[in-house]
Enzyme design. Structure first.
Site, short mmCIF file in Angstrom:
data_model
loop_
_atom_site.label_atom_id
_atom_site.label_comp_id
_atom_site.label_asym_id
_atom_site.label_seq_id
_atom_site.Cartn_x
_atom_site.Cartn_y
_atom_site.Cartn_z
N GLY A 122 -7.54 0.14 -7.85
CA GLY A 122 -6.81 0.67 -8.86
C GLY A 122 -6.47 -0.19 -10.30
N GLY A 171 -16.13 3.78 -2.71
CA GLY A 171 -17.46 3.22 -2.83
C GLY A 171 -17.43 1.51 -2.61
N GLY A 199 -7.73 -6.79 -6.80
CA GLY A 199 -6.68 -6.82 -5.76
C GLY A 199 -7.29 -7.41 -4.31
N GLY A 236 -8.73 -5.99 -1.70
CA GLY A 236 -9.89 -5.57 -1.32
C GLY A 236 -11.06 -6.17 -2.26
CB ILE A 287 1.19 -2.43 -10.56
CG1 ILE A 287 1.02 -1.53 -9.33
CG2 ILE A 287 0.48 -2.39 -11.66
CD1 ILE A 287 1.69 -0.34 -9.82
CG ASP A 288 0.70 -2.74 -5.06
OD1 ASP A 288 1.05 -2.06 -5.96
OD2 ASP A 288 -0.41 -2.52 -4.49
NE ARG A 332 22.28 16.85 -10.42
CZ ARG A 332 21.24 17.47 -11.08
NH1 ARG A 332 20.65 17.05 -12.00
NH2 ARG A 332 21.59 19.06 -11.14
CG MET A 387 3.00 3.09 -7.03
SD MET A 387 1.53 3.21 -8.05
CE MET A 387 0.79 4.72 -7.77
NE ARG A 439 -2.19 -0.11 -0.20
CZ ARG A 439 -2.14 1.06 -0.01
NH1 ARG A 439 -2.34 2.05 -1.08
NH2 ARG A 439 -2.71 1.74 1.09
O1 F6P Z 1 -2.26 -1.15 -5.36
C1 F6P Z 1 -2.05 -0.52 -6.55
C2 F6P Z 1 -1.25 0.91 -6.24
O2 F6P Z 1 -0.69 1.15 -7.37
C3 F6P Z 1 -0.30 1.13 -5.14
O3 F6P Z 1 1.08 0.57 -5.73
C4 F6P Z 1 -0.41 2.36 -4.59
O4 F6P Z 1 -0.01 2.45 -3.35
C5 F6P Z 1 -1.87 2.61 -4.81
O5 F6P Z 1 -2.51 1.56 -5.81
C6 F6P Z 1 -2.34 4.12 -5.31
O6 F6P Z 1 -3.63 3.94 -5.28
P1 F6P Z 1 -4.38 5.47 -6.13
O7 F6P Z 1 -5.00 4.75 -7.28
O8 F6P Z 1 -5.46 5.49 -4.88
O9 F6P Z 1 -3.32 6.37 -6.07
#
Ligand code: F6P
Length: 372
Positions: free
Chosen positions: A17, A88, A128, A130, A152-153, A188, A195, A197
């Protein structure tokens, strides 16, 4: 150790990502490499530009030389001029067999062979967890690699920060600020899903900075009754509104992460955690509740100055590390310096929020409910 005098050409790719800061890394790495007299090849869309030549054309080649002009004026731009993909994965590449079944094959040997044909002597892999696993495999196959931590995580071990995290937190905090005023006007409860993960860094940092009342992290499975108690308390005290920040990976005690779907060869997609909490609040307390999912807005746009600087430092440090004859490491922020650690120490080693860290203690001291 490698012999740096043998390096004539390096390649750069961005995988997984995207995250704000990829372009400044590419710029700093390219300029630093050109300064050493090396050529720089940019690979498009992860490794697709090398592994899938049929997807590319003369007008849009899968790989091309990066010169000073190619990286001019990109420091402030979000996204990546090289493109990226989280499909991929060359380590587990989906191939449809004759019987229609999908088989995951390791295409890293082919990738290294193709890089060698392009006369690439070393690779800078920006990504990241992966991407670092792929980088490690490529290095085992004899291609020197430097990993550059992006996400970003902020969930990569050994680095105090990954680039992209600060921009995501800044955006999420701004969103929480904006939701405050409308929550107040309407009396409210506003639930914001962010995000991250399986790590709660974005939720924790944006939640505290944005003065949320409840912050739910994947690291602390929540008890919904504690959340309801906190929301009710706010209304009982006459405050009339409530802000709840939920990490996409948050899960109830004894429950699971909320998953939208899973495709073979790709990571599972998280989503729905915020809506689940919002529904419980509205159903069980009768409080008017809305859920906002910030999603990919957290990944878009211009990197903050912090992320730009970090990215530029990482890009330049990656080239300096190679020039010192060191490879198969990932550059890391270990203040005040950018240093490096072995790729093998980084992979399969997620950096979660430590429950005894001072940031978590700060949240508790401020009276924030963490769902436990
Ligand atoms: O790892 C970065 C991230 O933005 C996570 O925070 C999120 O779960 C994931 O990627 C979303 O990925 P995609 O691009 O497949 O929607």
């Amino acid at each position: 150790m490698i012999d740096p005098s043998k390096i004539k050409r390096i390649a750069i790719n961005t995988g997984g990502g995207d995250a704000p800061g990829l372009n400044p890394v590419i710029r700093a790495a390219t300029l630093s490499a050109l300064d050493k007299g090396w050529e720089v090849v940019g690979i498009r869309d992860g490794f697709n530009g090398v592994l899938e030549p049929s997807l590319y054309s003369e007008d849009r080649p899968g790989h091309f030389l990066l010169d000073r002009k190619a990286v001019r004026g990109i420091t402030h731009l979000g996204g990546t001029i090289l493109g990226t993909t989280n499909r991929g994965n060359p380590l587990a590449y989906p191939v449809t067999r004759d019987d229609g079944e999908i088989e995951l094959v390791d295409r890293c040997p082919v990738l290294v062979e193709e890089l060698r044909k392009l006369k690439v002597d070393a690779l800078l892999a920006i990504g990241g967890d992966g991407s670092m696993k792929i980088a490690q495999r490529i290095s085992e196959l004899g291609m020197p690699v430097i990993g550059i931590p992006k996400t970003i995580d902020n969930d990569l071990k050994h680095t105090v920060a990954t680039f992209g995290f600060d921009t995501a937190v800044t955006f999420a905090c701004d969103a929480v600020d904006r939701l405050h005023s409308t929550a107040h006007s309407h009396g409210r409860t506003m639930v914001v899903e962010v995000m991250g993960r399986y790590a709660g860094w974005i939720a924790l940092h944006a939640g505290i900075a944005g003065t949320a009342d409840v912050i739910l992290l994947p690291e602390i499975p929540y008890d919904i009754d504690k959340v309801l108690e906190k929301v009710q308390q706010r209304y009982d005290r006459g405050l009339g509104f409530c802000i709840v920040v939920v990490a996409e990976g948050a899960k109830p005690k004894g429950g699971h992460h909320s998953v939208i779907g899973k495709i073979v060869g790709q990571a599972e997609r998280l989503g729905g955690a915020g809506e689940m909490v919002a529904r419980a609040i509205s159903d069980q307390l009768g409080v008017e509740t809305r859920c906002t999912v910030l999603g990919h807005l957290q990944r878009g746009g211009s990197p903050t100055s912090y992320d730009r600087l970090l990215s530029l430092r990482f890009g330049s440090a990656a080239v300096r590390t190679l020039a010192e004859g060191i490879a198969n490491v990932m550059v890391v922020l270990d203040p005040p310096e950018v240093k490096h650690v072995g790729l093998d120490e980084v992979i399969d080693n997620m950096k979660l929020v430590p429950l005894d860290c001072d940031t978590v203690k700060t949240a508790r001291d401020l009276g924030v409910c963490l769902g436990d």
